[in-house]
Design an enzyme around this catalytic site. Structure first.
Site, PDB file in Angstrom:
ATOM      1  N   ASP A  27       0.790  -1.220   0.047  1.00  0.00           N
ATOM      2  CA  ASP A  27       0.007   0.003  -0.032  1.00  0.00           C
ATOM      3  C   ASP A  27       0.963   1.201   0.069  1.00  0.00           C
ATOM      4  O   ASP A  27       1.962   1.081   0.351  1.00  0.00           O
ATOM      5  CB  ASP A  27      -0.973  -0.091   1.396  1.00  0.00           C
ATOM      6  N   ASN A  75     -10.188  -3.132  -6.809  1.00  0.00           N
ATOM      7  CA  ASN A  75      -9.352  -2.004  -7.515  1.00  0.00           C
ATOM      8  C   ASN A  75      -9.989  -1.531  -8.972  1.00  0.00           C
ATOM      9  O   ASN A  75      -9.613  -0.511  -9.563  1.00  0.00           O
ATOM     10  CB  ASN A  75      -8.097  -2.405  -7.744  1.00  0.00           C
TER      11      ASN A  75
HETATM   12  C1  FPP Z   1      -1.892   0.201  -3.370  1.00  0.00           C
HETATM   13  O1  FPP Z   1      -1.412   1.669  -3.251  1.00  0.00           O
HETATM   14  C2  FPP Z   1      -1.167  -0.673  -4.586  1.00  0.00           C
HETATM   15  C3  FPP Z   1      -2.172  -1.130  -5.393  1.00  0.00           C
HETATM   16  C4  FPP Z   1      -3.377  -1.016  -5.583  1.00  0.00           C
HETATM   17  C5  FPP Z   1      -1.075  -1.688  -6.358  1.00  0.00           C
HETATM   18  C6  FPP Z   1      -0.274  -2.317  -6.342  1.00  0.00           C
HETATM   19  C7  FPP Z   1       0.708  -2.838  -7.362  1.00  0.00           C
HETATM   20  C8  FPP Z   1       2.200  -2.570  -7.398  1.00  0.00           C
HETATM   21  C9  FPP Z   1       2.932  -2.538  -6.168  1.00  0.00           C
HETATM   22  C10 FPP Z   1       2.847  -3.010  -8.436  1.00  0.00           C
HETATM   23  C11 FPP Z   1       2.531  -4.425  -8.880  1.00  0.00           C
HETATM   24  C12 FPP Z   1       3.589  -5.000  -9.685  1.00  0.00           C
HETATM   25  C13 FPP Z   1       3.410  -6.157 -10.412  1.00  0.00           C
HETATM   26  C14 FPP Z   1       4.641  -6.970 -11.053  1.00  0.00           C
HETATM   27  C15 FPP Z   1       2.024  -7.100 -10.643  1.00  0.00           C
HETATM   28  P1  FPP Z   1      -2.215   2.827  -3.578  1.00  0.00           P
HETATM   29  O2  FPP Z   1      -2.405   3.284  -5.040  1.00  0.00           O
HETATM   30  O3  FPP Z   1      -3.777   2.437  -3.029  1.00  0.00           O
HETATM   31  O4  FPP Z   1      -1.928   3.977  -2.533  1.00  0.00           O
HETATM   32  P2  FPP Z   1      -2.345   4.969  -1.777  1.00  0.00           P
HETATM   33  O5  FPP Z   1      -3.325   4.517  -0.668  1.00  0.00           O
HETATM   34  O6  FPP Z   1      -1.385   5.964  -1.289  1.00  0.00           O
HETATM   35  O7  FPP Z   1      -3.251   5.695  -2.762  1.00  0.00           O
END
Ligand code: FPP
Length: 253
Positions: A27, A75
């Site tokens: 996250d 998501n």
């Molecule tokens: C949450 O951060 C993260 C995600 C929803 C996506 C996670 C994906 C990756 C780390 C890359 C994946 C890589 C591969 C190889 C599949 P957020 O966007 O919810 O962060 P925030 O809470 O700060 O908005």
């Protein structure tokens, strides 16, 4: 920096007590990017680099399964441009990183509704699974289009079907029967994480592995996922090693 704000560059781990299955809720990508006046997707790109670092670090430490929450069934609610970027990340990741994974004997597995992903993403995922199928070291298990409640609904439906088909008596449903119908079933006795980590300071499970974390140790770290690296993983494992796991009983394990 470690989970408690101290420098853990010299974290000493008990190599006989490395958690076998580590699950991570990655996250904080969006906030990491916003703090640097970058578009949110820059955070996801940086997050992909953390995936590479942490996967190799986990493999080097002797972790047997690393499950990463890459995209949840919820998501899809994000803006189309962000979803489309997130769908391209596995393509970029696997196109460049599979040789490193093979060099580290890491096998890729994916759990979730892969059939609902764009064709290019499905192709990259299936290719990575095929290319690493003979690796017998750590399993790098991506949860992609995965949701814990959705997984349980699927298990209940499958059990109901078995009952309707006369293959199963309701009274014979037990915990093993439910586990056997979950998406983690291919992991066998390693299906349940010993340690679940969430980055970015949020203390929620967000529909991840609801059944499987019944006895997992939960470690919440303040770092955003793009700042999380091998040292951060060691720091979280050190916290795990200082916990006393009792599994509902009295004897420490
Ligand atoms: C949450 O951060 C993260 C995600 C929803 C996506 C996670 C994906 C990756 C780390 C890359 C994946 C890589 C591969 C190889 C599949 P957020 O966007 O919810 O962060 P925030 O809470 O700060 O908005």
């Amino acid at each position: 920096m470690g989970v408690d704000g101290e420098d853990h560059q010299t974290t000493e781990l008990d190599m006989d007590k490395i958690p076998e299955h580590v699950a991570i809720i990655m996250d904080g990508n969006g906030r990491w990017a916003t703090r640097q006046h970058l578009p949110r997707v820059a955070g996801h790109k940086a997050g992909m680099e953390s995936v590479k670092k942490v996967a190799i670090a986990a493999s080097d430490l002797g972790v047997k399964v690393l499950t990463l929450y890459a995209f949840s069934t919820e998501n899809w609610k994000r803006p189309t441009s962000e979803v489309s970027y997130l769908m391209k990340l596995p393509i970029r990741f696997f196109n460049t990183f599979v040789p490193d994974l093979v060099a580290h004997n890491v096998r890729v597995m994916v759990m979730g509704h892969i059939d609902e992903l764009p064709a290019g993403t499905q192709k990259a995922v299936n290719q990575a699974i095929a290319d690493t199928k003979d690796c017998d070291g750590m399993v790098l298990n991506f949860a992609l289009n995965y949701g814990g409640r959705d997984e349980l609904v699927g298990a209940v439906k499958a059990l109901g079907q078995d009952i309707q088909d006369g293959k199963l008596a309701p009274e014979s449903i037990d915990e093993q029967a439910i586990s056997a119908h979950l998406m983690t079933a291919p992991l066998g006795k390693l299906a349940d994480p010993d340690l679940m980590i969430r980055t970015s300071g949020e203390e929620r499970i967000s529909n991840f592995l609801l059944w499987q974390i019944a006895y997992s140790e939960l470690v919440f770290v303040d770092q955003s996922w793009p700042d999380f690296d091998g040292e951060s993983l060691k720091a979280a494992i050190s916290v795990f090693q200082h916990r006393h796991r009792r599994f509902g009983g009295l004897v420490n394990k």
